[in-house]
Design a protein around this motif. Structure first.
Motif, PDB file in Angstrom:
ATOM      1  N   VAL A 161      -6.623   8.698   9.515  1.00 52.85           N
ATOM      2  CA  VAL A 161      -6.708   7.256   9.695  1.00 52.85           C
ATOM      3  C   VAL A 161      -7.467   6.733   8.489  1.00 52.85           C
ATOM      4  N   LYS A 162      -6.895   5.758   7.810  1.00 46.16           N
ATOM      5  CA  LYS A 162      -7.496   5.242   6.587  1.00 46.16           C
ATOM      6  C   LYS A 162      -7.845   3.765   6.738  1.00 46.16           C
TER       7      LYS A 162
ATOM      8  N   VAL B 279       0.856  -1.174   0.000  1.00 48.55           N
ATOM      9  CA  VAL B 279       0.000   0.000   0.000  1.00 48.55           C
ATOM     10  C   VAL B 279       0.897   1.231   0.000  1.00 48.55           C
ATOM     11  N   SER B 280       0.718   2.070  -0.966  1.00 44.00           N
ATOM     12  CA  SER B 280       1.528   3.287  -1.058  1.00 44.00           C
ATOM     13  C   SER B 280       0.638   4.516  -0.882  1.00 44.00           C
ATOM     14  N   ASN B 281       1.224   5.673  -1.053  1.00 43.52           N
ATOM     15  CA  ASN B 281       0.525   6.960  -0.924  1.00 43.52           C
ATOM     16  C   ASN B 281      -0.016   7.213   0.476  1.00 43.52           C
TER      17      ASN B 281
ATOM     18  N   VAL C  96      -5.070   2.000   9.084  1.00 44.82           N
ATOM     19  CA  VAL C  96      -3.724   2.555   9.259  1.00 44.82           C
ATOM     20  C   VAL C  96      -3.820   3.990   9.757  1.00 44.82           C
ATOM     21  N   SER C  97      -3.044   4.310  10.802  1.00 39.63           N
ATOM     22  CA  SER C  97      -2.957   5.707  11.237  1.00 39.63           C
ATOM     23  C   SER C  97      -1.771   6.354  10.538  1.00 39.63           C
ATOM     24  N   GLU C  98      -1.951   7.639  10.199  1.00 38.25           N
ATOM     25  CA  GLU C  98      -0.898   8.402   9.545  1.00 38.25           C
ATOM     26  C   GLU C  98      -0.440   9.519  10.471  1.00 38.25           C
TER      27      GLU C  98
END
Length: 123
Positions: free
Chosen positions: A27-28, A1-3, A20-22
């Protein structure tokens, strides 16, 4: 997973996908085929300070620790986010949920794991 913008923590979701937390961002939520399903900021209109730990409970709700705001929010599949923990955290990081409704939060400033009971109904 990128970007992703500084990915920090990741947790599986019951549907086979993951969350996923950024760092200093969002959070995505992704499907099992790694397709972006949603952004919690966009879906709920929620502003994060610095999302860290993420986990998913048995109901499919996503729990997110916010290091900057020192909180933990629950994002149910339907309905508005709920602030679950608003005091007692100095720097929340990793989290895990148990099937019995307990939330475990690592607090890196206090060098401990804090345990919260958050499930009102029996498992």
């Amino acid at each position: 997973v990128s970007n992703l913008q500084g990915p920090r923590y990741v947790s599986p979701v019951p549907s086979g996908g993951f969350v996923v937390s950024e760092e200093c961002g969002d959070v995505k939520v992704f499907t099992s085929s790694r397709k972006l399903l949603c952004s919690l900021s966009s879906k709920y209109g929620h502003q994060f300070g610095n999302p860290t730990g993420v986990c998913v409970d048995t109901d499919g709700s996503i729990l997110v620790a916010d290091e900057q705001r020192r909180t933990v929010h629950v994002f149910p599949e339907r309905g508005a986010p709920i602030c679950l923990v608003s005091t007692g955290l100095r720097r929340p990081a990793g989290m895990a949920c148990s099937s019995s409704g307990h939330l475990f939060v690592a607090d890196t400033v206090e060098n401990c794991v804090k345990v919260f009971k958050y499930c009102a109904r029996p498992p």
